[in-house]
Enzyme design. Structure first.
Site, PDB file in Angstrom:
ATOM      1  N   TRP A 151       0.796  -1.227   0.000  1.00  0.00           N
ATOM      2  CA  TRP A 151       0.000   0.000   0.000  1.00  0.00           C
ATOM      3  C   TRP A 151       0.825   1.272   0.000  1.00  0.00           C
ATOM      4  O   TRP A 151       0.259   2.368   0.005  1.00  0.00           O
ATOM      5  CB  TRP A 151      -0.920   0.019   1.233  1.00  0.00           C
ATOM      6  CG  TRP A 151      -0.209  -0.443   2.481  1.00  0.00           C
ATOM      7  CD1 TRP A 151      -0.289  -1.678   3.055  1.00  0.00           C
ATOM      8  CD2 TRP A 151       0.720   0.296   3.291  1.00  0.00           C
ATOM      9  NE1 TRP A 151       0.530  -1.766   4.157  1.00  0.00           N
ATOM     10  CE2 TRP A 151       1.158  -0.554   4.334  1.00  0.00           C
ATOM     11  CE3 TRP A 151       1.219   1.601   3.241  1.00  0.00           C
ATOM     12  CZ2 TRP A 151       2.077  -0.145   5.307  1.00  0.00           C
ATOM     13  CZ3 TRP A 151       2.138   2.001   4.215  1.00  0.00           C
ATOM     14  CH2 TRP A 151       2.548   1.135   5.233  1.00  0.00           C
ATOM     15  N   LYS A 175      -3.484  -8.017  -7.610  1.00  0.00           N
ATOM     16  CA  LYS A 175      -4.198  -7.869  -6.340  1.00  0.00           C
ATOM     17  C   LYS A 175      -3.584  -6.719  -5.552  1.00  0.00           C
ATOM     18  O   LYS A 175      -2.473  -6.825  -5.020  1.00  0.00           O
ATOM     19  CB  LYS A 175      -4.141  -9.143  -5.481  1.00  0.00           C
ATOM     20  CG  LYS A 175      -5.215  -9.051  -4.386  1.00  0.00           C
ATOM     21  CD  LYS A 175      -4.957  -9.891  -3.157  1.00  0.00           C
ATOM     22  CE  LYS A 175      -4.051  -9.276  -2.148  1.00  0.00           C
ATOM     23  NZ  LYS A 175      -4.561  -8.053  -1.494  1.00  0.00           N
ATOM     24  N   SER A 229       5.934  -7.582   2.800  1.00  0.00           N
ATOM     25  CA  SER A 229       6.739  -7.941   3.963  1.00  0.00           C
ATOM     26  C   SER A 229       7.431  -9.296   3.768  1.00  0.00           C
ATOM     27  O   SER A 229       6.967 -10.151   2.998  1.00  0.00           O
ATOM     28  CB  SER A 229       5.834  -8.024   5.184  1.00  0.00           C
ATOM     29  OG  SER A 229       4.854  -9.017   4.983  1.00  0.00           O
ATOM     30  N   TYR A 239       3.451 -21.359  -0.694  1.00  0.00           N
ATOM     31  CA  TYR A 239       2.306 -21.598  -1.599  1.00  0.00           C
ATOM     32  C   TYR A 239       2.799 -22.251  -2.894  1.00  0.00           C
ATOM     33  O   TYR A 239       2.179 -23.187  -3.414  1.00  0.00           O
ATOM     34  CB  TYR A 239       1.609 -20.295  -1.983  1.00  0.00           C
ATOM     35  CG  TYR A 239       0.984 -19.482  -0.880  1.00  0.00           C
ATOM     36  CD1 TYR A 239       0.436 -20.068   0.258  1.00  0.00           C
ATOM     37  CD2 TYR A 239       0.901 -18.080  -1.008  1.00  0.00           C
ATOM     38  CE1 TYR A 239      -0.154 -19.290   1.242  1.00  0.00           C
ATOM     39  CE2 TYR A 239       0.310 -17.307  -0.029  1.00  0.00           C
ATOM     40  CZ  TYR A 239      -0.211 -17.904   1.098  1.00  0.00           C
ATOM     41  OH  TYR A 239      -0.789 -17.130   2.055  1.00  0.00           O
ATOM     42  N   GLU A 251      10.080  -8.697  -3.600  1.00  0.00           N
ATOM     43  CA  GLU A 251      10.670  -7.398  -3.222  1.00  0.00           C
ATOM     44  C   GLU A 251      10.219  -7.130  -1.799  1.00  0.00           C
ATOM     45  O   GLU A 251       9.036  -6.836  -1.572  1.00  0.00           O
ATOM     46  CB  GLU A 251      10.149  -6.285  -4.137  1.00  0.00           C
ATOM     47  CG  GLU A 251      10.515  -6.440  -5.601  1.00  0.00           C
ATOM     48  CD  GLU A 251      11.963  -6.121  -5.872  1.00  0.00           C
ATOM     49  OE1 GLU A 251      12.653  -5.619  -4.973  1.00  0.00           O
ATOM     50  OE2 GLU A 251      12.415  -6.409  -6.987  1.00  0.00           O
ATOM     51  N   CYS A 286      10.252   1.093   1.510  1.00  0.00           N
ATOM     52  CA  CYS A 286      11.067  -0.098   1.786  1.00  0.00           C
ATOM     53  C   CYS A 286      12.538   0.261   1.890  1.00  0.00           C
ATOM     54  O   CYS A 286      13.269  -0.334   2.669  1.00  0.00           O
ATOM     55  CB  CYS A 286      10.847  -1.125   0.685  1.00  0.00           C
ATOM     56  SG  CYS A 286      11.058  -0.411  -0.948  1.00  0.00           S
ATOM     57  N   GLU A 385      12.440  -3.492  10.615  1.00  0.00           N
ATOM     58  CA  GLU A 385      11.851  -2.455   9.781  1.00  0.00           C
ATOM     59  C   GLU A 385      10.625  -1.894  10.501  1.00  0.00           C
ATOM     60  O   GLU A 385       9.679  -2.627  10.783  1.00  0.00           O
ATOM     61  CB  GLU A 385      11.428  -3.078   8.443  1.00  0.00           C
ATOM     62  CG  GLU A 385      10.865  -2.069   7.490  1.00  0.00           C
ATOM     63  CD  GLU A 385      10.408  -2.707   6.196  1.00  0.00           C
ATOM     64  OE1 GLU A 385       9.744  -3.763   6.255  1.00  0.00           O
ATOM     65  OE2 GLU A 385      10.714  -2.148   5.138  1.00  0.00           O
TER      66      GLU A 385
HETATM   67  P1  NAD Z   1       2.205  -7.231   3.413  1.00  0.00           P
HETATM   68  O1  NAD Z   1       3.215  -8.264   3.142  1.00  0.00           O
HETATM   69  O2  NAD Z   1       1.405  -7.318   4.641  1.00  0.00           O
HETATM   70  O3  NAD Z   1       1.140  -7.140   2.215  1.00  0.00           O
HETATM   71  C1  NAD Z   1       1.546  -7.062   0.878  1.00  0.00           C
HETATM   72  C2  NAD Z   1       0.505  -7.742   0.016  1.00  0.00           C
HETATM   73  O4  NAD Z   1       0.428  -9.110   0.390  1.00  0.00           O
HETATM   74  C3  NAD Z   1      -0.904  -7.167   0.150  1.00  0.00           C
HETATM   75  O5  NAD Z   1      -1.527  -7.144  -1.116  1.00  0.00           O
HETATM   76  C4  NAD Z   1      -1.580  -8.173   1.061  1.00  0.00           C
HETATM   77  O6  NAD Z   1      -2.983  -8.252   0.882  1.00  0.00           O
HETATM   78  C5  NAD Z   1      -0.923  -9.460   0.648  1.00  0.00           C
HETATM   79  N1  NAD Z   1      -0.982 -10.473   1.714  1.00  0.00           N
HETATM   80  C6  NAD Z   1      -1.013 -10.260   3.052  1.00  0.00           C
HETATM   81  N2  NAD Z   1      -1.126 -11.436   3.715  1.00  0.00           N
HETATM   82  C7  NAD Z   1      -1.148 -12.403   2.773  1.00  0.00           C
HETATM   83  C8  NAD Z   1      -1.263 -13.825   2.827  1.00  0.00           C
HETATM   84  N3  NAD Z   1      -1.381 -14.470   3.979  1.00  0.00           N
HETATM   85  N4  NAD Z   1      -1.254 -14.509   1.652  1.00  0.00           N
HETATM   86  C9  NAD Z   1      -1.137 -13.852   0.476  1.00  0.00           C
HETATM   87  N5  NAD Z   1      -1.064 -12.524   0.367  1.00  0.00           N
HETATM   88  C10 NAD Z   1      -1.055 -11.792   1.496  1.00  0.00           C
HETATM   89  O7  NAD Z   1       3.017  -5.863   3.322  1.00  0.00           O
HETATM   90  P2  NAD Z   1       2.460  -4.394   3.537  1.00  0.00           P
HETATM   91  O8  NAD Z   1       2.312  -4.166   4.992  1.00  0.00           O
HETATM   92  O9  NAD Z   1       1.322  -4.129   2.634  1.00  0.00           O
HETATM   93  O10 NAD Z   1       3.692  -3.543   2.951  1.00  0.00           O
HETATM   94  C11 NAD Z   1       4.776  -3.213   3.693  1.00  0.00           C
HETATM   95  C12 NAD Z   1       5.960  -4.089   3.344  1.00  0.00           C
HETATM   96  O11 NAD Z   1       6.265  -4.031   1.943  1.00  0.00           O
HETATM   97  C13 NAD Z   1       7.221  -3.612   4.027  1.00  0.00           C
HETATM   98  O12 NAD Z   1       7.922  -4.698   4.550  1.00  0.00           O
HETATM   99  C14 NAD Z   1       7.999  -2.965   2.904  1.00  0.00           C
HETATM  100  O13 NAD Z   1       9.375  -2.875   3.121  1.00  0.00           O
HETATM  101  C15 NAD Z   1       7.654  -3.809   1.755  1.00  0.00           C
HETATM  102  N6  NAD Z   1       7.946  -3.106   0.487  1.00  0.00           N
HETATM  103  C16 NAD Z   1       9.019  -3.505  -0.291  1.00  0.00           C
HETATM  104  C17 NAD Z   1       9.326  -2.835  -1.470  1.00  0.00           C
HETATM  105  C18 NAD Z   1      10.490  -3.257  -2.350  1.00  0.00           C
HETATM  106  O14 NAD Z   1      10.491  -2.898  -3.525  1.00  0.00           O
HETATM  107  N7  NAD Z   1      11.458  -4.005  -1.852  1.00  0.00           N
HETATM  108  C19 NAD Z   1       8.552  -1.750  -1.861  1.00  0.00           C
HETATM  109  C20 NAD Z   1       7.491  -1.349  -1.052  1.00  0.00           C
HETATM  110  C21 NAD Z   1       7.199  -2.044   0.117  1.00  0.00           C
END
Ligand code: NAD
Length: 481
Positions: A151, A175, A229, A239, A251, A286, A385
């Site tokens: 997000w 998604k 994350s 999966y 990422e 990130c 983080e």
């Molecule tokens: P998140 O991992 O909670 O969610 C990311 C996505 O995964 C969302 O679409 C979410 O609905 C989905 N998701 C969540 N639980 C899931 C599950 N059990 N099974 C399948 N899909 C699932 O991360 P967040 O809180 O939305 O974003 C923050 C994280 O993203 C931070 O760790 C940040 O560093 C990372 N990030 C990395 C980069 C990069 O390019 N390296 C860029 C932006 C953000």
């Protein structure tokens, strides 16, 4: 209040279950939209549409020039709608609207332009085999690609995945994060308006454990490209292992250091770079420069300047074009960031600036820019983080110690080195375990350079022509002459 549906097979559709979820604006805690709550049934429909589109070749078999034109038209349409999309992004996830326009929308347009241009300018290879054979090495699309995104830059990060995946000829199911689904759904509609055939790009909003997991486990998805994350990244690997061994690229997060050597440039320049590097996008980046590793001889002066600059930066209404720091994405994340601050204090860190929730009367989720001193390498504030506006300061005495500290977390996304000594900069850059190292700058970026992590910051690269590698596979065709 608006009603937002999924986008499957070229049409807006409600969730199969008929369920919706509320989309809450972090700006003031109000519900701004009711969004279709996609789950496994919606994912099945979207994957089936994507598969049908891929198999009949309605997109991948078009002349490359025609595919280029569609993606160029899409870039143009996004540009035409940039003010609307920037406002949606701000309402949905709380970033300052001026940043949404000048960063998210600008980069999204550039991303579609870049990968559109690449479509009819790449050639395949002929291997140097003996003269009685012809062995060609061609790149083919994978099939159905699932893009699961977070997000913090909802549209831009979706573009980093969708644009190269489409450019390579795949079909995509996107998604968006449940916290920020609005611009992704507009992207689906604009793609159709640009002439992308139905089923080639589908958007399914929904929650991670239902819609996200269904994509991860789906037997007919060929690849998952994920940003988010580390915890959820690991789930996608599981999966894939438990289903069809789909390709996975990740990422993930970071704990990026800004390393200030004794001979670094002037303190005011440094302070500005440090403050921008951690507080941009409320620290929800990130690659945020969340650790300031500073030579002891420069520490007091630099930390004073950083604290002054942090105190001058006040969170405000993200819809106000003058605002430079907005709201955290949701209440749960606000609580998580405040929990990290409590832990840091309990572990002995000292708050030099900020440290509190502010503007509570608005109903929104705002936290002050926060600077923590007396942080030691083993503390959680130095290791984990936080994904919020929190800077941890750690001094060092020599360059070896700086490198040890820089590499002393599980992450490896990015780092910066500040020095006037070019040789030292190169040597440090070689020694740092990170996908990107900046020298005398921070967050410098361009669509022409790859972005991604070492170590537990993930694998696979977004952006640049290298991104096309993860949406294609190599085919060898051996012909006996
Ligand atoms: P998140 O991992 O909670 O969610 C990311 C996505 O995964 C969302 O679409 C979410 O609905 C989905 N998701 C969540 N639980 C899931 C599950 N059990 N099974 C399948 N899909 C699932 O991360 P967040 O809180 O939305 O974003 C923050 C994280 O993203 C931070 O760790 C940040 O560093 C990372 N990030 C990395 C980069 C990069 O390019 N390296 C860029 C932006 C953000």
């Amino acid at each position: 209040m608006i009603d937002v549906e999924a986008f499957v097979d070229g049409e807006r559709v409600p969730a199969v279950s008929g369920r919706t979820f509320d989309c809450v604006s972090p700006r003031d805690g109000r519900v701004i939209a009711r969004v279709a709550e996609g789950d496994a049934a919606d994912v099945d429909a979207a994957v089936a549409a994507a598969r049908a589109a891929f198999e009949d070749g309605r997109w991948r078999d078009l002349h490359p020039r025609d595919r280029r034109r569609v993606l160029q038209r899409l870039a143009g349409l996004i540009d035409d709608h940039r003010v609307e999309l920037a406002r949606l992004e701000t309402l949905d996830m709380g970033k300052p609207v001026s940043d949404a326009l000048s960063v998210d929308l600008r980069v999204t347009v550039q991303t579609f332009e870049f990968f559109a241009e690449a479509i009819d300018k790449r050639y395949d290879e002929v291997a140097p085999t003996d003269r009685r054979t012809l062995a060609t090495i061609t790149r083919e699309p994978l099939g159905v690609v699932a893009a699961v995104v977070p997000w913090n830059f909802p549209l831009m990060l979706a573009a980093w995945k969708v644009a190269p995946a489409l450019a390579a000829g795949n079909s995509v199911v996107l998604k968006p994060a449940e916290q920020s689904p609005l611009t992704a759904l507009r992207l689906g509609e604009l793609a159709a308006e640009a002439g992308l055939p139905p089923g080639v790009l589908n958007v399914v909003p929904g929650f991670g454990p239902t819609a996200g997991a269904a994509l991860g486990r789906h037997p007919d998805v060929d690849a998952v490209t994920f940003t988010g994350s580390g915890e959820v990244g690991r789930m996608f690997l599981r999966y894939a292992a438990d289903s069809n061994l789909k390709q996975v690229s990740l990422e993930l997060g970071g704990k990026s250091p800004q390393i200030v050597l004794r001979d670094a440039p002037d303190t005011e320049t440094l302070a500005k770079a440090v403050v921008d590097g951690i507080f941009f996008n409320q620290g929800e980046v990130c690659s945020a420069g969340s650790r300031l590793l500073v030579h002891r001889s420069r520490k007091d002066e630099l930390v004073d300047a950083v604290v002054r600059a942090s105190e001058a930066m006040r969170p405000g209404d993200p819809l106000d074009p003058a605002t430079t720091m907005g709201a955290l994405v949701e209440k749960a994340h606000l609580d998580r960031v405040l929990g990290h601050l409590d832990t840091a204090r309990q572990e002995g860190a000292v708050t030099l600036a900020g440290g509190n929730r502010v503007l509570e009367e608005t109903g929104g989720y705002y936290v002050e820019p926060t600077v923590l001193d007396a942080v030691t390498p083993g503390m959680r504030a130095a290791q984990e983080e936080i994904f919020g506006p929190v800077l941890a300061v750690l001094p060092f005495d020599d360059e070896d110690e700086a490198i040890r500290l820089a590499n002393g977390t599980p992450y490896g996304l990015a780092a910066a080195v500040w020095t006037r000594d070019l040789s030292k900069a190169h040597l440090m850059a070689r020694a740092i375990r990170a996908g990107t190292v900046w020298v005398n700058c921070f967050d410098a970026s361009d669509i022409t350079v790859p972005f991604g992590g070492y170590a537990q910051s993930g694998f696979g690269r977004d952006k640049s022509l290298h991104a096309l590698d993860k949406y294609t596979q190599l085919k060898t065709t051996w012909i006996q002459l």
